[in-house]
Write a protein that holds these residues in place. Sequence first.
Motif, PDB file in Angstrom:
ATOM      1  N   GLU A 161      -2.622  -5.227  17.768  1.00  0.00           N
ATOM      2  CA  GLU A 161      -3.610  -6.091  18.405  1.00  0.00           C
ATOM      3  C   GLU A 161      -3.505  -7.447  17.733  1.00  0.00           C
ATOM      4  O   GLU A 161      -3.203  -7.540  16.550  1.00  0.00           O
ATOM      5  N   ILE A 162      -3.748  -8.494  18.518  1.00  0.00           N
ATOM      6  CA  ILE A 162      -3.724  -9.837  17.942  1.00  0.00           C
ATOM      7  C   ILE A 162      -5.000 -10.586  18.286  1.00  0.00           C
ATOM      8  O   ILE A 162      -5.655 -10.319  19.280  1.00  0.00           O
ATOM      9  N   ASP A 167      -3.186  -3.062  13.293  1.00  0.00           N
ATOM     10  CA  ASP A 167      -2.775  -1.805  13.898  1.00  0.00           C
ATOM     11  C   ASP A 167      -3.881  -1.283  14.811  1.00  0.00           C
ATOM     12  O   ASP A 167      -5.025  -1.139  14.383  1.00  0.00           O
ATOM     13  N   THR A 168      -3.550  -0.950  16.037  1.00  0.00           N
ATOM     14  CA  THR A 168      -4.527  -0.450  17.003  1.00  0.00           C
ATOM     15  C   THR A 168      -5.123   0.892  16.588  1.00  0.00           C
ATOM     16  O   THR A 168      -6.277   1.171  16.867  1.00  0.00           O
ATOM     17  N   LYS A 169      -4.339   1.727  15.906  1.00  0.00           N
ATOM     18  CA  LYS A 169      -4.800   3.076  15.570  1.00  0.00           C
ATOM     19  C   LYS A 169      -6.005   3.090  14.637  1.00  0.00           C
ATOM     20  O   LYS A 169      -6.774   4.037  14.648  1.00  0.00           O
ATOM     21  N   ASP A 170      -6.161   2.070  13.830  1.00  0.00           N
ATOM     22  CA  ASP A 170      -7.254   2.054  12.862  1.00  0.00           C
ATOM     23  C   ASP A 170      -7.777   0.630  12.693  1.00  0.00           C
ATOM     24  O   ASP A 170      -7.651   0.036  11.629  1.00  0.00           O
ATOM     25  N   PRO A 171      -8.376   0.071  13.739  1.00  0.00           N
ATOM     26  CA  PRO A 171      -8.776  -1.335  13.698  1.00  0.00           C
ATOM     27  C   PRO A 171      -9.852  -1.658  12.672  1.00  0.00           C
ATOM     28  O   PRO A 171      -9.914  -2.770  12.179  1.00  0.00           O
ATOM     29  N   VAL A 172     -10.683  -0.704  12.324  1.00  0.00           N
ATOM     30  CA  VAL A 172     -11.761  -0.971  11.374  1.00  0.00           C
ATOM     31  C   VAL A 172     -11.211  -1.141   9.961  1.00  0.00           C
ATOM     32  O   VAL A 172     -11.607  -2.029   9.227  1.00  0.00           O
TER      33      VAL A 172
END
Length: 70
Positions: free
Chosen positions: A27-28, A39-44
């Motif tokens: 993601e940007i 990384d989209t898998k773990d954005p937090v």
Amino acid sequence: MTRIDWDQQLFKKSTRSGGGTDSNCLEIATCAGRVGIRDTKDPVRAVTLDVPAGVWTTFVTAAKSGEFAH
């Protein structure tokens, strides 16, 4: 250089990423002439890579032209 709080920015992922939560995507977000990448898998908890917008543009152009396909 002013530190950007990437947690407060709106991140987007490509419509070509396939959707779902198990996608291997990035993601940007853009802010103040910089691009944050995570990384989209773990954005937090994802560590954001912060690069100048021109560097990101050069990378995307090279990727689209096949420069990294070996």
